[in-house]
Motif scaffolding. Structure first.
Motif, PDB file in Angstrom:
ATOM      1  N   MET A   1       6.164 -36.869 -19.638  1.00  9.13           N
ATOM      2  CA  MET A   1       4.724 -37.093 -19.791  1.00  9.13           C
ATOM      3  C   MET A   1       4.128 -37.644 -18.510  1.00  9.13           C
ATOM      4  O   MET A   1       3.108 -37.187 -18.025  1.00  9.13           O
ATOM      5  N   GLU A   2       4.878 -38.595 -17.966  1.00 11.06           N
ATOM      6  CA  GLU A   2       4.418 -39.210 -16.710  1.00 11.06           C
ATOM      7  C   GLU A   2       4.328 -38.146 -15.612  1.00 11.06           C
ATOM      8  O   GLU A   2       3.392 -38.120 -14.820  1.00 11.06           O
ATOM      9  N   PHE A   3       5.331 -37.272 -15.649  1.00 13.36           N
ATOM     10  CA  PHE A   3       5.380 -36.206 -14.649  1.00 13.36           C
ATOM     11  C   PHE A   3       4.147 -35.309 -14.740  1.00 13.36           C
ATOM     12  O   PHE A   3       3.530 -34.954 -13.743  1.00 13.36           O
ATOM     13  N   ILE A   4       3.771 -35.001 -15.984  1.00 16.11           N
ATOM     14  CA  ILE A   4       2.623 -34.120 -16.180  1.00 16.11           C
ATOM     15  C   ILE A   4       1.336 -34.787 -15.690  1.00 16.11           C
ATOM     16  O   ILE A   4       0.526 -34.183 -14.991  1.00 16.11           O
ATOM     17  N   GLN A   5       1.187 -36.070 -16.035  1.00 13.89           N
ATOM     18  CA  GLN A   5      -0.001 -36.804 -15.576  1.00 13.89           C
ATOM     19  C   GLN A   5      -0.069 -36.835 -14.057  1.00 13.89           C
ATOM     20  O   GLN A   5      -1.105 -36.561 -13.446  1.00 13.89           O
ATOM     21  N   GLN A   6       1.087 -37.132 -13.475  1.00 13.64           N
ATOM     22  CA  GLN A   6       1.179 -37.198 -12.021  1.00 13.64           C
ATOM     23  C   GLN A   6       0.790 -35.846 -11.411  1.00 13.64           C
ATOM     24  O   GLN A   6       0.015 -35.759 -10.466  1.00 13.64           O
ATOM     25  N   PHE A   7       1.340 -34.792 -12.026  1.00 16.66           N
ATOM     26  CA  PHE A   7       1.112 -33.427 -11.553  1.00 16.66           C
ATOM     27  C   PHE A   7      -0.378 -33.092 -11.558  1.00 16.66           C
ATOM     28  O   PHE A   7      -0.929 -32.589 -10.597  1.00 16.66           O
ATOM     29  N   ILE A   8      -1.038 -33.432 -12.656  1.00 14.85           N
ATOM     30  CA  ILE A   8      -2.453 -33.105 -12.777  1.00 14.85           C
ATOM     31  C   ILE A   8      -3.283 -33.915 -11.786  1.00 14.85           C
ATOM     32  O   ILE A   8      -4.186 -33.385 -11.127  1.00 14.85           O
ATOM     33  N   THR A   9      -2.951 -35.181 -11.650  1.00 15.73           N
ATOM     34  CA  THR A   9      -3.704 -36.023 -10.714  1.00 15.73           C
ATOM     35  C   THR A   9      -3.526 -35.525  -9.278  1.00 15.73           C
ATOM     36  O   THR A   9      -4.481 -35.443  -8.515  1.00 15.73           O
ATOM     37  N   ASP A  10      -2.274 -35.176  -8.934  1.00 13.34           N
ATOM     38  CA  ASP A  10      -1.992 -34.733  -7.571  1.00 13.34           C
ATOM     39  C   ASP A  10      -2.687 -33.418  -7.228  1.00 13.34           C
ATOM     40  O   ASP A  10      -3.007 -33.161  -6.083  1.00 13.34           O
ATOM     41  N   ASN A  11      -2.833 -32.565  -8.230  1.00 14.57           N
ATOM     42  CA  ASN A  11      -3.282 -31.209  -7.922  1.00 14.57           C
ATOM     43  C   ASN A  11      -4.602 -30.841  -8.584  1.00 14.57           C
ATOM     44  O   ASN A  11      -4.843 -29.677  -8.875  1.00 14.57           O
ATOM     45  N   GLN A  12      -5.412 -31.862  -8.786  1.00 11.12           N
ATOM     46  CA  GLN A  12      -6.697 -31.644  -9.443  1.00 11.12           C
ATOM     47  C   GLN A  12      -7.436 -30.405  -8.977  1.00 11.12           C
ATOM     48  O   GLN A  12      -7.760 -29.526  -9.759  1.00 11.12           O
ATOM     49  N   GLN A  13      -7.659 -30.353  -7.659  1.00 13.51           N
ATOM     50  CA  GLN A  13      -8.447 -29.276  -7.067  1.00 13.51           C
ATOM     51  C   GLN A  13      -7.881 -27.910  -7.426  1.00 13.51           C
ATOM     52  O   GLN A  13      -8.596 -27.011  -7.868  1.00 13.51           O
ATOM     53  N   MET A  14      -6.554 -27.795  -7.227  1.00 16.77           N
ATOM     54  CA  MET A  14      -5.894 -26.522  -7.488  1.00 16.77           C
ATOM     55  C   MET A  14      -6.027 -26.126  -8.950  1.00 16.77           C
ATOM     56  O   MET A  14      -6.241 -24.967  -9.277  1.00 16.77           O
ATOM     57  N   ILE A  15      -5.895 -27.098  -9.826  1.00 19.23           N
ATOM     58  CA  ILE A  15      -5.977 -26.795 -11.248  1.00 19.23           C
ATOM     59  C   ILE A  15      -7.380 -26.316 -11.621  1.00 19.23           C
ATOM     60  O   ILE A  15      -7.543 -25.371 -12.382  1.00 19.23           O
ATOM     61  N   TYR A  16      -8.377 -26.932 -10.987  1.00 16.66           N
ATOM     62  CA  TYR A  16      -9.744 -26.457 -11.219  1.00 16.66           C
ATOM     63  C   TYR A  16      -9.892 -25.008 -10.761  1.00 16.66           C
ATOM     64  O   TYR A  16     -10.497 -24.181 -11.447  1.00 16.66           O
ATOM     65  N   ILE A  17      -9.340 -24.704  -9.585  1.00 15.72           N
ATOM     66  CA  ILE A  17      -9.436 -23.329  -9.076  1.00 15.72           C
ATOM     67  C   ILE A  17      -8.783 -22.358 -10.054  1.00 15.72           C
ATOM     68  O   ILE A  17      -9.348 -21.320 -10.391  1.00 15.72           O
ATOM     69  N   VAL A  18      -7.582 -22.742 -10.534  1.00 17.11           N
ATOM     70  CA  VAL A  18      -6.869 -21.857 -11.457  1.00 17.11           C
ATOM     71  C   VAL A  18      -7.731 -21.551 -12.673  1.00 17.11           C
ATOM     72  O   VAL A  18      -7.940 -20.392 -13.034  1.00 17.11           O
ATOM     73  N   ILE A  19      -8.287 -22.603 -13.266  1.00 15.82           N
ATOM     74  CA  ILE A  19      -9.052 -22.392 -14.496  1.00 15.82           C
ATOM     75  C   ILE A  19     -10.298 -21.551 -14.236  1.00 15.82           C
ATOM     76  O   ILE A  19     -10.573 -20.586 -14.953  1.00 15.82           O
TER      77      ILE A  19
END
Lengths: 474, 102
Positions: free
Chosen positions: B1-19
Motif C-alpha cells: 500500500m505504501e508502495f502504491i502511495q509512493q508511486f502515485i506521489t512520485d509520478n503524479q504528472q505522468m499519471i495525469y498524462i496517462v489518464i
C-alpha cells in the motif's frame, strides 16, 4: 537552454500525434494527418539526437545512432514501397513487432544499467528505485509479447504458419501470463538475490506467451489480434516514456494504446465477435465438424461466360461483391473496367464491401481505390443489404465467408453471428471462385448449392477479362 | 500500500498524462468509418514508433566499452526506425490511393 528547446520539440510532437490521429479518422484529411504525425516524429527524433541531455551526460555514439537510423530507414522505406497492397496486413504486423522488440530491448539495457550501478557500488538490491524496476519489467513483458505475437501473426497471414493448438493450451497460456506477472511482483517486492536470473526467466515466459497466445487464433480474426498487439506496443512505448520522463513517448504511446484498444473493439463489433471470443474460442477448431455437415450438400450448377455476359448486360442493377480472391488475382483493375463497361450499357453497378472483406477492415477499399474505383460506388454492408431484393444480379468475386448464410442459420458454424451480405435475396447470384475449396475460415458455403446460385470457375482476373470481351461482343 | 502511495506521489504528472491521453485517444477516433480501419491502425502503428526516442537515448548513453549495451542499443535504433519509417510510408501509400481520384 537546449533542454528547454527539446521540451518544445516534444510538445510539438505530442500535438502532431493527437492531431494526426484525429485527421486519420476522416477520409478527406487522412493523408495529411499521417504526414503531420510523421513531421512531428521527425522533430522529436532529431530533437532527441541533438538536444538531449541526461543527468550530467550528453549523448554520444553519434556514428552508431546515425548508422542505425540509416539502415532502418533504407530497409523500412524499401520494404514499405515494395510490398504489394494485398500483403499490407502482414507488413503492418511486421512493423508493429519491430516496435515491440525495440521496447523490450530498451528494458533489457536499462535493467543491466540498474544492476550494474548496484553491483559496483556497495548498495543493496533493495535500494533500486521500485518505480523504475516496475516500469522496466512492464516494458519487457508487454514489448516481448507484442514482438513475438506480431511475428506469429505475420507468419500466419503470409501463409508460413498454420493454426496450431493443443489440448489445454488456454490453461498453459494463462499459466505463462500469471507466472510472468507473479514473478515480476515477487522480484519487485522482495528483491531476491537471483534478480538477474528471474529477469531473464520473465523474458522467456513473455516470449512463450506471445507465441502461444497468437498460435491458435484463426486467420479471419487476425486483424483484431494485430490491432490489439498494436495497442500493446503503444503501452510498451509509454513505459519507455515513464522511464525517461519523456512526455512525447508518453503521449504517443498511451494515445496509441487507447485508440488501438478502441479500434480493436470497433473491429470486433464489425465482425460481431466479442474480444474474449476471439482470444479464447479458437476459430479453426470446429472446422472439421462444420465441413463434415457441409459434405452432403448436393449439386451446384455452373454457368458459362456468355450466359453471364448476357445476364449482366441486361440487368438494370448489378452488385459486385469483391473478396480476397480478387485481391490475390490482382483483378481490381479488370473489375473496374467491367464496371465501366456495364455502366456505359446503362446498368447500375455498385460494390458491396463487407467490413472485413480482404484481410482487414477497409483493406478492400484500399485495393479498389488503387484501381480508381470511385468512392461513391462502394457501399457498406448495412446500406447494401436493404437493396439486395431489388438487385438483378450479384457477382461474387473471390469472396466466400462473408456471403455464407451459415453465419445466420447454423449455430454450430464457427462464423455463426458474423454479419454477412445477404446476396441470396437478389434474383441471381454468380459466384466466381477458383475451385470449390472452402474459404479462409475453412468451412463449406451453403450458398453455392442454392438454386439461384451459379458457379463461374476460374482465376478472377482471367474470368473478368473474358467476361469483358464477351460483353463487348454482344 | 505504501508502495502504491509512493508511486502515485512520485509520478503524479505522468499519471495525469496517462489518464488524459486515454480519453483523448478514445475520443479522437471515436467516429471512424470502417473504411479507414486499416489505414488508421497502420498510422497508429507508426506513431507508437516514438519508442525510437528511448532507443536513441539508450544508444547515446551507452559506454563505449559496454559492448552488450552498444549492440543492443544499435539493434533497438534499427528496429525503432523500421517501425517509424515503414509505418508512415505504408500508411501514406494506402491513403494516396484514397485521394487520387478526388
Amino acid at each position: 537552454m537546449e533542454y528547454s528547446l527539446l521540451t518544445i520539440c516534444y510538445l510539438i510532437a505530442s500535438i502532431t500525434f493527437i492531431l494526426g490521429l484525429k485527421m486519420l479518422s476522416n477520409p478527406a484529411s487522412a493523408r495529411k494527418g499521417n504526414q503531420i504525425a510523421a513531421i512531428g516524429m521527425a522533430i522529436a527524433i532529431f530533437g532527441t539526437i541533438f538536444l538531449y541531455e541526461g543527468k550530467d551526460i550528453k549523448l554520444g555514439n553519434y556514428l552508431w545512432i546515425f548508422g542505425g537510423i540509416a539502415i532502418g530507414t533504407i530497409i523500412g522505406a524499401f520494404a514499405a514501397k515494395k510490398v504489394k497492397m494485398t500483403d499490407m496486413p502482414q507488413m503492418v504486423s511486421l512493423f508493429n513487432g519491430m516496435g515491440g522488440a525495440c521496447a523490450a530491448i530498451i528494458s533489457i539495457v536499462e535493467f543491466n544499467h540498474l544492476m550494474h550501478d548496484h553491483s559496483i557500488g556497495n548498495s543493496f538490491l533493495s535500494d533500486i528505485n521500485g518505480t523504475n524496476l516496475l516500469i522496466i519489467m512492464a516494458g519487457l513483458i508487454i514489448g516481448s509479447v507484442s514482438f513475438t505475437g506480431s511475428m506469429i501473426a505475420w507468419a500466419k497471414l503470409d501463409g508460413r504458419l498454420h493454426d496450431y493448438s493443443f489440448k489445454g493450451q488456454h490453461l498453459v497460456n494463462i499459466f505463462l501470463l500469471l507466472a510472468a506477472i507473479g514473478l515480476s511482483t515477487f522480484v519487485l517486492l522482495s528483491r531476491p538475490e537471483q534478480t538477474i536470473l528471474f529477469f531473464y526467466i520473465i523474458l522467456g515466459l513473455s516470449v512463450m506467451y506471445g507465441i502461444l497466445f497468437v498460435m491458435p487464433i484463426g486467420g479471419a480474426d487476425m486483424p483484431v489480434v494485430i490491432s490489439l498487439l498494436n495497442s500493446f506496443t503503444g503501452v510498451a512505448a509509454a513505459c519507455g516514456g515513464f522511464l525517461y520522463d519523456n512526455k512525447a513517448m508518453m503521449t504517443g504511446g498511451i494515445l496509441v494504446g487507447a485508440a488501438g484498444t478502441l479500434l480493436t473493439m470497433l473491429m470486433c463489433k464489425a465482425m460481431n465477435r466479442s474480444l474474449t471470443n476471439v482470444l479464447i474460442g479458437s476459430f479453426g477448431g470446429n472446422a472439421a465438424s462444420a465441413a463434415a455437415s457441409g459434405g452432403s450438400q448436393g449439386q451446384y450448377k455452373q454457368i458459362s461466360l456468355s450466359d453471364t455476359a448476357v445476364l449482366m448486360s441486361y440487368s438494370s442493377k448489378v452488385v459486385i461483391v469483391p473478396g480476397y480472391g480478387l485481391a490475390v488475382a490482382q483483378a481490381q483493375h479488370a473489375c473496374h473496367e467491367l464496371e465501366k463497361l456495364l455502366t456505359e450499357k446503362g446498368v447500375q453497378v455498385t460494390y458491396a464491401i463487407h467490413p472485413v472483406a480482404g484481410r482487414m477492415p477497409g483493406h478492400m477499399n484500399v485495393l479498389l481505390a488503387e484501381a480508381d474505383v470511385s468512392y461513391e460506388k462502394l457501399k457498406e454492408m448495412e446500406e447494401v443489404n436493404d437493396e439486395f431484393p431489388y438487385v438483378d444480379a450479384v457477382l461474387v468475386l473471390g469472396a466466400n465467408d462473408v456471403v455464407n448464410p451459415a453465419a445466420k442459420t447454423d449455430p454450430t458454424s464457427p462464423i455463426y453471428g458474423m454479419p454477412i451480405l445477404d446476396v441470396e435475396l437478389a434474383k441471381h447470384v454468380i459466384v466466381n471462385k477458383r475451385s470449390m475449396k472452402p474459404g479462409y475460415a475453412g468451412i463449406e458455403n451453403d450458398l453455392f448449392f442454392r438454386p439461384k446460385t451459379s458457379m463461374l470457375f476460374g482465376d478472377s482476373k482471367k474470368v473478368i477479362q473474358d467476361l469483358i470481351a464477351e460483353i463487348k461482343n454482344l | 500500500m505504501e508502495f502504491i502511495q509512493q508511486f502515485i506521489t512520485d509520478n503524479q504528472q505522468m499519471i495525469y498524462i496517462v489518464i488524459l491521453m486515454i480519453f483523448v485517444g478514445i475520443e479522437v477516433i471515436g467516429r471512424v468509418p470502417s473504411v479507414l480501419h486499416t489505414p488508421l491502425m497502420s498510422g497508429a502503428n507508426a506513431i507508437h514508433g516514438v519508442v525510437i526516442i528511448g532507443a536513441i537515448i539508450v544508444m547515446g548513453k551507452a559506454d563505449s566499452s559496454d559492448y552488450i549495451a552498444l549492440i543492443l542499443g544499435f539493434l533497438a535504433v534499427i528496429l525503432g526506425t523500421l517501425n517509424v519509417v515503414g509505418g508512415f510510408v505504408v500508411t501514406d501509400r494506402m491513403l494516396e490511393m484514397f485521394n487520387k481520384k478526388k
